[in-house]
Design a protein around this motif. Sequence first.
Motif, mmCIF file in Angstrom:
data_model
loop_
_atom_site.group_PDB
_atom_site.id
_atom_site.type_symbol
_atom_site.label_atom_id
_atom_site.label_comp_id
_atom_site.label_asym_id
_atom_site.label_seq_id
_atom_site.Cartn_x
_atom_site.Cartn_y
_atom_site.Cartn_z
ATOM 1 N N GLN A 156 -15.612 12.586 -1.725
ATOM 2 C CA GLN A 156 -16.108 12.009 -0.473
ATOM 3 C C GLN A 156 -15.665 10.560 -0.265
ATOM 4 N N SER A 157 -14.803 10.053 -1.135
ATOM 5 C CA SER A 157 -14.261 8.717 -0.909
ATOM 6 C C SER A 157 -13.074 8.819 0.046
ATOM 7 N N GLU A 158 -12.600 7.671 0.496
ATOM 8 C CA GLU A 158 -11.555 7.641 1.518
ATOM 9 C C GLU A 158 -10.197 7.322 0.906
ATOM 10 N N VAL A 159 -9.175 7.998 1.424
ATOM 11 C CA VAL A 159 -7.784 7.696 1.088
ATOM 12 C C VAL A 159 -7.089 7.318 2.389
ATOM 13 N N ASN A 160 -6.579 6.102 2.441
ATOM 14 C CA ASN A 160 -5.950 5.611 3.662
ATOM 15 C C ASN A 160 -4.451 5.440 3.463
ATOM 16 N N VAL A 161 -3.686 5.889 4.452
ATOM 17 C CA VAL A 161 -2.238 5.710 4.444
ATOM 18 C C VAL A 161 -1.856 4.858 5.639
ATOM 19 N N SER A 162 -1.090 3.810 5.392
ATOM 20 C CA SER A 162 -0.684 2.925 6.485
ATOM 21 C C SER A 162 0.825 2.776 6.504
ATOM 22 N N CYS A 163 1.326 2.422 7.680
ATOM 23 C CA CYS A 163 2.761 2.264 7.884
ATOM 24 C C CYS A 163 2.994 1.026 8.741
ATOM 25 N N LYS A 164 3.794 0.091 8.240
ATOM 26 C CA LYS A 164 4.101 -1.134 8.974
ATOM 27 C C LYS A 164 5.604 -1.372 8.973
ATOM 28 N N TYR A 165 6.072 -1.986 10.062
ATOM 29 C CA TYR A 165 7.492 -2.308 10.163
ATOM 30 C C TYR A 165 7.669 -3.798 10.435
ATOM 31 N N ALA A 166 8.587 -4.419 9.681
ATOM 32 C CA ALA A 166 8.908 -5.833 9.894
ATOM 33 C C ALA A 166 10.241 -6.142 9.237
ATOM 34 N N ASN A 167 11.075 -6.899 9.945
ATOM 35 C CA ASN A 167 12.353 -7.385 9.396
ATOM 36 C C ASN A 167 13.224 -6.270 8.830
ATOM 37 N N GLU A 168 13.332 -5.190 9.594
ATOM 38 C CA GLU A 168 14.185 -4.053 9.230
ATOM 39 C C GLU A 168 13.743 -3.366 7.931
ATOM 40 N N VAL A 169 12.465 -3.488 7.610
ATOM 41 C CA VAL A 169 11.898 -2.817 6.442
ATOM 42 C C VAL A 169 10.604 -2.138 6.838
ATOM 43 N N ILE A 170 10.471 -0.870 6.462
ATOM 44 C CA ILE A 170 9.221 -0.160 6.691
ATOM 45 C C ILE A 170 8.444 -0.136 5.379
ATOM 46 N N THR A 171 7.155 -0.451 5.459
ATOM 47 C CA THR A 171 6.321 -0.486 4.256
ATOM 48 C C THR A 171 5.181 0.514 4.413
ATOM 49 N N LEU A 172 5.115 1.450 3.497
ATOM 50 C CA LEU A 172 4.038 2.434 3.453
ATOM 51 C C LEU A 172 3.062 2.034 2.361
ATOM 52 N N ALA A 173 1.783 2.257 2.606
ATOM 53 C CA ALA A 173 0.764 1.941 1.596
ATOM 54 C C ALA A 173 -0.228 3.094 1.499
ATOM 55 N N VAL A 174 -0.567 3.454 0.282
ATOM 56 C CA VAL A 174 -1.589 4.475 0.016
ATOM 57 C C VAL A 174 -2.731 3.779 -0.720
ATOM 58 N N VAL A 175 -3.892 3.757 -0.082
ATOM 59 C CA VAL A 175 -5.039 3.010 -0.602
ATOM 60 C C VAL A 175 -6.143 3.985 -0.995
ATOM 61 N N ASP A 176 -6.658 3.821 -2.219
ATOM 62 C CA ASP A 176 -7.772 4.665 -2.652
ATOM 63 C C ASP A 176 -8.955 3.804 -3.095
ATOM 64 N N GLN A 177 -10.070 4.456 -3.338
ATOM 65 C CA GLN A 177 -11.282 3.779 -3.805
ATOM 66 C C GLN A 177 -11.626 4.267 -5.214
ATOM 67 N N GLY A 178 -10.589 4.433 -6.014
ATOM 68 C CA GLY A 178 -10.745 5.062 -7.320
ATOM 69 C C GLY A 178 -11.005 4.117 -8.466
ATOM 70 N N ILE A 179 -10.584 4.547 -9.658
ATOM 71 C CA ILE A 179 -10.941 3.860 -10.900
ATOM 72 C C ILE A 179 -10.161 2.571 -11.120
ATOM 73 N N GLY A 180 -9.057 2.401 -10.392
ATOM 74 C CA GLY A 180 -8.253 1.203 -10.572
ATOM 75 C C GLY A 180 -7.391 1.261 -11.823
ATOM 76 N N ILE A 181 -6.521 0.264 -11.963
ATOM 77 C CA ILE A 181 -5.559 0.233 -13.064
ATOM 78 C C ILE A 181 -5.555 -1.162 -13.672
ATOM 79 N N SER A 182 -5.604 -1.242 -14.979
ATOM 80 C CA SER A 182 -5.605 -2.538 -15.648
ATOM 81 C C SER A 182 -4.272 -3.249 -15.442
ATOM 82 N N GLN A 183 -4.293 -4.562 -15.559
ATOM 83 C CA GLN A 183 -3.079 -5.354 -15.400
ATOM 84 C C GLN A 183 -2.019 -4.944 -16.421
#
Length: 248
Positions: free
Chosen positions: A154-181
Amino acid sequence: MATSTAHQQIIEKRDNLSAEHNNCDLMALLSHELKSPLSVIKLYVQMAKKLNIRNDHAESLLEKIDHQVIEMTAVLDNMLDMSLVFSGKIVLRKTCFKINDLLTEILDDYSQYFRSHHFTMVSNYECSVYADRGKIKQVIVNLISNAVKYSSQQSEVNVSCKYANEVITLAVVDQGIGISQENQQKLFGRYFRGDCDQVRLKKGYGIGLYIAKEIVCHHGGQIWVKSKEGSGSTFFISLPVPLPFTLT
């Protein structure tokens, strides 16, 4: 004596490379052979769904079979691509396509088959890219699959798409456990998996992100992650977009 030792090391390296090459060929063969029956199973499931069976239990079983077929197909795709990467034979079949259409297609499938999570999409630009559509889809599916796997129901997964300077950037965002450095530095390495219980208890082979990185790099792009333990993760993909392929 030193010459003999060096010669032995060369022979060992040659034998290791030969064994890895044979393993790659075997993985490619198995992946190819197994995908055919999986495609047939998926076809039968789709046909059964169209029969309008008015039985909740039967419908649930069909959904589970379909879900497992999708997961197994993704594993085989990764195995096949890994064999191609190892042997230096990865080939891109590039076409021009709208990235937003691809994202919508993927999220529609996930909304249907993974009802345990909520999927949303944000895009600030309608843009076409010149890339291998199947392989870019494989990368995005891999990231979304991980987002689902390592976040609570029941958590959210968001996908976004942005364009700038001839580069498209996709992002997949979750609300999960995270990752250590520390693990973020190793995340895209071959066969790497996190060492916490939440990761070990999940199915995985440590090849998905490695393949994703190779595919993105072959497109001249980049892939990276921003995360904090316990606070979710955001995976980014950047792809170059030549000006003729941008749409207003």
